[in-house]
Design a protein around this motif. Structure first.
Motif: not given
Length: 230
Positions: A172, A145-146, A168-170, A165-166
Motif C-alpha cells: 500500500e 515490474r519491480t 503496488s499490487e502488494k 505495478d508488481g
C-alpha cells in the motif's frame, strides 16, 4: 545540491540495498517540480478584486458636488453625477491595475512565490512530476515490474515514491511514507546523503519482505547512480 562524493555514497546505498531484494531502486533529486507561474497571477487577481471592498470597509467613499444648489439645471446635475461616477470608476480601475502589478511582481520572487503557493498544489505538482519521470526514464521495463522511483523536490521539501505495478499490487502507498519522511528530513537538516541512505534502507527492508533477492538470479536492471535535475 549534491557533491560527487554524495552521489557515490547514494549509489553505494542503492547497490547495497538491491542485494537484499529483487526490486530496483532509482533515485532522482530535482531543484523544483514546477515554476508555479500561475500563482503570482492568482494572488494579484485576488488582491485587485478585493481592493475596492477593502477601501469601502475602511471608510473611503466617493464625493460628488452639491447638486441641490441654486441655478442647477437637470442637465447640469446629470453631468456632475456622471463626472463623479466616472472619476470614481477610473480611480478604482487605476488602483486595481497598480495593485495587480505590484502584487504580481512581489509574489513572483521565487522564495515568496513558493511560500504563497498552496501546499496541495505543490503536492500535486511533485506527485505529477514524479510519475512523469517514472515513465520517461522507462522504469516500468524491469522483468517483474519491480521498479521503484524515489523522488525528492528540494524547493518544496517534498518527496514522492512511485512503485511499479508488481509492487503496488502488494504494498500500500502509505507504507512508504516513513521512508519519504526521513528523506525530506535529511534535506531539511542539510544532510541529504543521510536522508537518502535511511530512506533507501527502509525501502529495501519493505521490498525484501515481498520481493526477496534470489541468489544467482538478481540482475541489476536500472542504474544505481542518483540523477540530479537542476
Amino acid at each position: 545540491m549534491l557533491t560527487d562524493a554524495d552521489r557515490k555514497r547514494i549509489e553505494q546505498a542503492v547497490r547495497q540495498a538491491e542485494t537484499r531484494t529483487s526490486g530496483e531502486i532509482y533515485c532522482v533529486v530535482a531543484s523544483e517540480s514546477s515554476d508555479y507561474r500561475e500563482v503570482p497571477l492568482a494572488w494579484a487577481g485576488a488582491a485587485a478584486l478585493v481592493a475596492p471592498a477593502i477601501l469601502l470597509a475602511g471608510g473611503v467613499h466617493v464625493t460628488a458636488p452639491e447638486l441641490m444648489g441654486d441655478g442647477w439645471t437637470a442637465a447640469q446635475m446629470a453631468a456632475a453625477a456622471e463626472q463623479a461616477a466616472r472619476g470614481a470608476l477610473g480611480g478604482a480601475i487605476l488602483l486595481q491595475g497598480a495593485l495587480f502589478i505590484a502584487v504580481a511582481l512581489f509574489t513572483a520572487i521565487p522564495p515568496i512565490r513558493r511560500f504563497v503557493t498552496p501546499r496541495m498544489l505543490k503536492q500535486d505538482r511533485v506527485r505529477r512530476r514524479a510519475r512523469e519521470l517514472f515513465m520517461s526514464k522507462n522504469l516500468a521495463a524491469t522483468r517483474e515490474r519491480t521498479g521503484v522511483l524515489i523522488y525528492i523536490s528540494v524547493a518544496e521539501h517534498m518527496a514522492e515514491l512511485v512503485a511499479d505495478d508488481g509492487i503496488s499490487e502488494k504494498v500500500e502507498p502509505v507504507v512508504w511514507e516513513g521512508a519519504m519522511a526521513r528523506l525530506v528530513a535529511g534535506f531539511k537538516l542539510k544532510r541529504p546523503v543521510e536522508g537518502f541512505e535511511q530512506a533507501i534502507d527502509q525501502c529495501a527492508e519493505i521490498l525484501s519482505e515481498h520481493f526477496p533477492a534470489r541468489p544467482g538470479d538478481n540482475p541489476n536492471e536500472l542504474p544505481d547512480a542518483v540523477v540530479v535535475l537542476s
